[in-house]
Design a protein around this motif. Structure first.
Motif, PDB file in Angstrom:
ATOM      1  N   GLN A  21       0.836  -1.080  -0.249  1.00 52.49           N
ATOM      2  CA  GLN A  21       0.083   0.068  -0.170  1.00 52.49           C
ATOM      3  C   GLN A  21       1.021   1.330   0.161  1.00 52.49           C
ATOM      4  O   GLN A  21       2.077   1.127   0.557  1.00 52.49           O
ATOM      5  CB  GLN A  21      -0.745   0.033   1.342  1.00 52.49           C
ATOM      6  CG  GLN A  21      -1.508  -1.133   1.521  1.00 52.49           C
ATOM      7  CD  GLN A  21      -2.930  -1.144   0.826  1.00 52.49           C
ATOM      8  OE1 GLN A  21      -3.480  -0.016   0.373  1.00 52.49           O
ATOM      9  NE2 GLN A  21      -3.667  -2.197   0.086  1.00 52.49           N
ATOM     10  N   VAL A  22       0.325   2.277  -0.566  1.00 50.21           N
ATOM     11  CA  VAL A  22       1.133   3.543  -0.447  1.00 50.21           C
ATOM     12  C   VAL A  22       0.218   4.605   0.374  1.00 50.21           C
ATOM     13  O   VAL A  22      -1.354   4.549  -0.114  1.00 50.21           O
ATOM     14  CB  VAL A  22       1.415   4.211  -1.769  1.00 50.21           C
ATOM     15  CG1 VAL A  22       2.053   5.769  -1.445  1.00 50.21           C
ATOM     16  CG2 VAL A  22       2.467   3.313  -2.595  1.00 50.21           C
ATOM     17  N   ASP A  23       0.447   5.547   1.155  1.00 51.00           N
ATOM     18  CA  ASP A  23      -0.274   6.308   1.894  1.00 51.00           C
ATOM     19  C   ASP A  23      -1.032   7.309   0.966  1.00 51.00           C
ATOM     20  O   ASP A  23      -0.577   7.577  -0.124  1.00 51.00           O
ATOM     21  CB  ASP A  23       0.447   7.052   3.115  1.00 51.00           C
ATOM     22  CG  ASP A  23       1.496   7.993   2.497  1.00 51.00           C
ATOM     23  OD1 ASP A  23       2.026   7.931   1.698  1.00 51.00           O
ATOM     24  OD2 ASP A  23       1.378   9.099   3.722  1.00 51.00           O
ATOM     25  N   ASN A  24      -1.570   8.261   1.692  1.00 53.73           N
ATOM     26  CA  ASN A  24      -2.371   9.250   0.754  1.00 53.73           C
ATOM     27  C   ASN A  24      -1.357  10.515   0.198  1.00 53.73           C
ATOM     28  O   ASN A  24      -1.962  11.013  -0.754  1.00 53.73           O
ATOM     29  CB  ASN A  24      -3.772   9.962   1.488  1.00 53.73           C
ATOM     30  CG  ASN A  24      -3.233  10.449   2.994  1.00 53.73           C
ATOM     31  OD1 ASN A  24      -1.791  10.537   3.185  1.00 53.73           O
ATOM     32  ND2 ASN A  24      -3.971  10.886   3.608  1.00 53.73           N
ATOM     33  N   THR A  25      -0.117  10.500   0.770  1.00 55.57           N
ATOM     34  CA  THR A  25       0.418  11.580   0.204  1.00 55.57           C
ATOM     35  C   THR A  25       1.401  10.715  -1.014  1.00 55.57           C
ATOM     36  O   THR A  25       2.118  11.766  -1.569  1.00 55.57           O
ATOM     37  CB  THR A  25       1.536  12.037   1.258  1.00 55.57           C
ATOM     38  OG1 THR A  25       2.300  10.997   1.749  1.00 55.57           O
ATOM     39  CG2 THR A  25       0.750  12.565   2.174  1.00 55.57           C
TER      40      THR A  25
END
Ligand SMILES: [Mn+2]
Length: 339
Positions: free
Chosen positions: A226-230
Motif C-alpha cells: 500500500q502507499v499512503d495518501n501522500t
C-alpha cells in the motif's frame, strides 16, 4: 561537542581495535563468534571469513546465531557449523560479536565470555566491548574486515575468504546501488576480486537460488503493498498466517523491504513482519532524502539514516498509522527547517 571528534574517535578505535583483534586471533585459541538476530549477508559473509582465518591460523572457531541461516548463504564456508541457539555458555572463551549494537542484539543469552570484541558499522553502537571496532562510515563490516585482512592477514585471503567478504559488501550495498557505495567500499571490493573473488558465481548463489515458495510468497506480498495518501510512504506486511500458508519462514522475507521503497514518489518505506502473534519486526527504509532512524529510535529501535528498525507489539493497522505519523514528523519541511 560537534560530531567530528566522535567520528574521529571511532576511527582511531577501529585501527587500534583491529590490531588487538589480530593479536587475539594469533593466540590460536578458541573464539566464539556470534552474529545479530536474523543475520544477513554482511554478517554471515564476515562470519565465514573469520571462520576461514581462524582455521588457517590453527585456532578453533565456534559460530553462533539465534536464527536459522537463510538457504542462499549456506554455501559460505562454515555455515554448516553454525549452532542456532538461544543461550550459550562461552566457557571463558574470547567472544567476537558481529553487528550487535548491544550484546542482547545477538538474540542469544551469552554467558561466561572473556575478552569481547565488538565489530559494527551502525551508528547506534553502545561500545560495550573490551575491544570496540566501530566505523559508521563503512558500508558494511565486510568492507571493514577486508581492510583488516589487507593490513594483518594478506596471505590468509584465500579465494573462499574473498568470496565471503564480496557477498558481505555486495548484499549490504544493495549490489552497489545504495548511497553507502563509497570509494572505500569499491576499492575494498576491487581488492577482493584481485584476491580471487568470483563475483558472478557468488551472486548467482545468493540471488538466483530462490525456493519457489519464496517467490510465490513474494508475489502475494507485492500485490498487498500500500502507499499512503501522500504517495510518499509505502508499506508492506507479512503475517504469521501467510508464512504458514506459503510454507515459508522469516528468512524467506530477506530483502522484501526493498520493494515498498522502490515505488516512484515514495520517500520512505515500512516493512512489517509478524514474528510472534501481534509482535512485529519493523524495517524502515528511505532513498536517502528522508531519514528513518529517529522514528525507529522513538519506537524502541535504531539504525542508519536510510535503514533502521525495531520490534513492537500491537495491531498492524494501528502500528502502521503511528509509524507513518512519526515518519512524517521526522521529515516534514517545517521540522527540517528547525534542525
Ligand atoms: Mn551490515
Amino acid at each position: 561537542m560537534g560530531s567530528h571528534p566522535v567520528i574521529n574517535n571511532r576511527i582511531a578505535d577501529m585501527e587500534n581495535g583491529f590490531g588487538m583483534l589480530a593479536k587475539t586471533l594469533r593466540k590460536q585459541g578458541e573464539l566464539v563468534i556470534a552474529g545479530h538476530r536474523n543475520a544477513d549477508g554482511d554478517c554471515l559473509g564476515t562470519m565465514s571469513a573469520f571462520y576461514n582465518l581462524i582455521l588457517s591460523l590453527g585456532g578453533k572457531p565456534t559460530l553462533l546465531t539465534s536464527d536459522p541461516i537463510p538457504e542462499n548463504y549456506l554455501f559460505l564456508p562454515g555455515m554448516g557449523q553454525v549452532q542456532v541457539c538461544d543461550a550459550y555458555d562461552c566457557g571463558g572463551c574470547a567472544l567476537l560479536l558481529l553487528e550487535c549494537g548491544t550484546v542482547e542484539r545477538s538474540g542469544i543469552s551469552l554467558s561466561n565470555y572473556g575478552e569481547t570484541t565488538n565489530l559494527d558499522h551502525h551508528p547506534d553502537n553502545t561500545f560495550y566491548g573490551s575491544i570496540n571496532i566501530v566505523n559508521s562510515d563503512a558500508s558494511s563490516i565486510g568492507e571493514m574486515v577486508t581492510g583488516f585482512f589487507k593490513s594483518f592477514f594478506s596471505s590468509e585471503i584465500t579465494p573462499e575468504v574473498s568470496d565471503a567478504l564480496y557477498v558481505a559488501i555486495h548484499t549490504d550495498t544493495g549490489g552497489f546501488s545504495y548511497s553507502n557505495t563509497s570509494a572505500n567500499a569499491l576499492s575494498a571490493t576491487e581488492y577482493l576480486v584481485v584476491k580471487g573473488a568470483d563475483a558472478g558465481k557468488v551472486c548467482a548463489k545468493v540471488y538466483q537460488e530462490n525456493r519457489l515458495e519464496r517467490i510465490r510468497l513474494m508475489g502475494h506480498f507485492l500485490s498487498g503493498i500500500q502507499v499512503d495518501n501522500t504517495g510518499k510512504i509505502g508499506t508492506g506486511i507479512i503475517r504469521l498466517e501467510e508464512l504458514v500458508r506459503y510454507h515459508c519462514s522469516p528468512a524467506d522475507t530477506d530483502n522484501f523491504s526493498a520493494y515498498p521503497r522502490g515505488i516512484r514518489g515514495v520517500k520512505a518505506s515500512i516493512f512489517m513482519m509478524e514474528i510472534s502473534p501481534a509482535v512485529f519486526k519493523v524495517s524502515l527504509r528511505s532513498k536517502g532524502e528522508w531519514s528513518v532512524n529517529l522514528t525507529a529510535m522513538k519506537m524502541g529501535g535504531g539504525g542508519h539514516r536510510a535503514a533502521a528498525g525495531f520490534v513492537i507489539e500491537g495491531r498492524a493497522e494501528e502500528l502502521v498509522s503511528e509509524i507513518i505519523q512519526n515518519l512524517k514528523e521526522e521529515n516534514e519541511e517545517s521540522n527540517l527547517s528547525h534542525r
